[in-house]
Design an enzyme around this catalytic site. Structure first.
Site, short mmCIF file in Angstrom:
data_model
loop_
_atom_site.label_atom_id
_atom_site.label_comp_id
_atom_site.label_asym_id
_atom_site.label_seq_id
_atom_site.Cartn_x
_atom_site.Cartn_y
_atom_site.Cartn_z
N LYS A 190 0.77 -1.19 -0.02
CA LYS A 190 0.29 0.01 0.04
C LYS A 190 0.79 1.31 0.06
CE LYS A 190 0.65 1.33 4.39
NZ LYS A 190 1.65 2.51 4.86
N VAL B 276 11.41 -4.19 2.07
CA VAL B 276 11.40 -4.62 2.97
C VAL B 276 11.45 -3.18 4.22
CG1 VAL B 276 12.41 -5.69 5.17
CG2 VAL B 276 12.21 -6.72 2.87
N MET C 39 5.22 0.52 3.51
CA MET C 39 4.56 -0.09 2.39
C MET C 39 3.74 -1.21 2.77
SD MET C 39 6.94 0.39 -0.98
CE MET C 39 5.59 0.37 -1.94
N ALA C 40 3.67 -1.44 3.94
CA ALA C 40 2.85 -2.64 4.89
C ALA C 40 3.20 -3.99 4.15
CB ALA C 40 1.45 -2.35 4.91
N GLY C 41 4.51 -4.20 3.91
CA GLY C 41 4.79 -5.45 3.35
C GLY C 41 4.53 -6.56 4.23
N GLY C 42 5.00 -6.54 5.48
CA GLY C 42 5.08 -7.56 6.62
C GLY C 42 3.52 -7.56 6.86
N ASP D 175 -2.17 -2.41 10.47
CA ASP D 175 -2.24 -2.51 9.01
C ASP D 175 -2.93 -3.69 8.57
OD1 ASP D 175 -1.45 0.28 8.53
OD2 ASP D 175 0.57 -0.31 8.04
N SER E 192 0.82 -7.02 5.17
CA SER E 192 0.32 -7.66 3.77
C SER E 192 0.49 -9.25 4.00
CB SER E 192 0.77 -6.85 2.82
OG SER E 192 0.18 -7.76 1.62
N ALA F 126 9.72 -0.65 4.46
CA ALA F 126 9.68 0.52 3.69
C ALA F 126 8.49 1.57 3.72
CB ALA F 126 9.46 -0.24 2.05
#
Length: 293
Positions: free
Chosen positions: A11, A96, A100-103, A137, A105, A98
């Site tokens: 995101k 990672v 951007m809510a990678g974890g 998130d 997500s 970042a």
């Protein structure tokens, strides 16, 4: 053995405001979040043993109980007394740490995947409730799209998002930013400029990307930028190369720019890539987690 593969999408924030702090240390926020079509692939394989194992193409993430993916699988196992194990493979594309809510997500994808794999028949609303235990998130990442998020980020009001023809250039410099530290530097009483979320939602509704891009605002940006001037440098490169506007996402350090046409975004990507290898041209996306195939 049963297995399932899911797309786990990143995101960006089109705005972030911090309104106060709860006694438990969580900050009260109001922000606009938008899913983008940059995703990790999460493959979940059921195992006969009772173990949770994680593998990944990235050496930047923990592969033990400190990974949100492990916590998500463990939470489902414990909540529903499931004595099967899983091997989870994370093919990383989202940068990672970042903003951007990678974890989050990835954790959302595990909740959705295990719900299907183990026939738990939980509604998205029930999954969101479980997801909130893992992080603010995670509930958003399950459904994705565009929302106005308030509370600690868990109160989600769906809104009209960016249109598919808006090109988003995403650039993550090679540095680590601690979300916790950034928020600790913010005192909501000292914030003198804030995003006008009502106006931004109106811009999205009217598909007025130019006005939106010119008025997006993230109150965390100044804090992270003071420590890492490279963020301003990336913003300048984008705006000097035809971006309608550029802003830091989350607590950083990723910067994104909005473009009216793909050609301009691709040209700017070529400039940024010489210095920052994690640079992508993407579009917005209406879905969050999606079963792949």
């Amino acid at each position: 053995m049963n297995s399932i593969t899911l797309k786990s999408r990143a995101k960006i924030n089109l705005s972030i405001d911090v309104l106060g702090k709860r006694q438990d240390g969580y900050h009260l926020v109001e922000m606009i979040m938008q899913t983008i079509d940059l995703y990790d692939l999460i493959e979940i394989n059921e195992k006969d043993n009772d173990q949770i194992t994680i593998k990944s193409t990235s050496d930047e993430i923990p592969l033990d109980c400190n990974n949100l993916v492990y916590k998500a699988a463990n939470l489902i196992k414990k909540t529903f007394n499931i004595n099967k194990g899983v091997e989870i493979h994370i093919k990383k594309n989202i940068p990672v740490a970042a903003g951007m809510a990678g974890g989050s997500s990835n954790a959302a994808a595990v909740l959705v995947g295990l719900n299907k794999l183990w026939n738990l028949n939980l509604s998205n609303q029930q999954l969101e409730k479980i997801g909130l235990k893992l992080g603010a998130d995670v509930p958003f990442c399950i459904n994705g799209g565009a929302v106005l998020a308030s509370g600690i980020g868990e109160e989600l009001t769906p809104i009209k998002g960016l249109t598919k023809d808006v090109c988003i250039l995403v650039c993550k410099p090679d540095l680590f930013v601690s979300t916790k530290e950034v928020y600790e530097c913010i005192d909501s009483k000292d914030i003198d400029k804030r995003p006008n979320n009502k106006f931004l939602i109106e811009c999205l509704k009217n598909e007025d990307t130019r006005q939106l891009a010119e008025n997006m605002f993230n109150v965390l940006e100044g804090v992270t930028m003071d420590k890492h001037p490279v963020i301003q440098q990336i913003k300048d490169i984008m705006t000097n190369n035809r971006a309608l506007g550029a802003m830091m996402s989350g607590s950083g350090p990723t910067v994104f720019g909005l473009y009216e046409n793909r050609e301009d975004a691709v040209k700017c990507k070529a400039i940024l890539e010489k210095q920052f290898k994690q640079t992508f041209v993407v579009a917005c996306e209406e879905k969050g987690v999606e079963v792949n195939g």
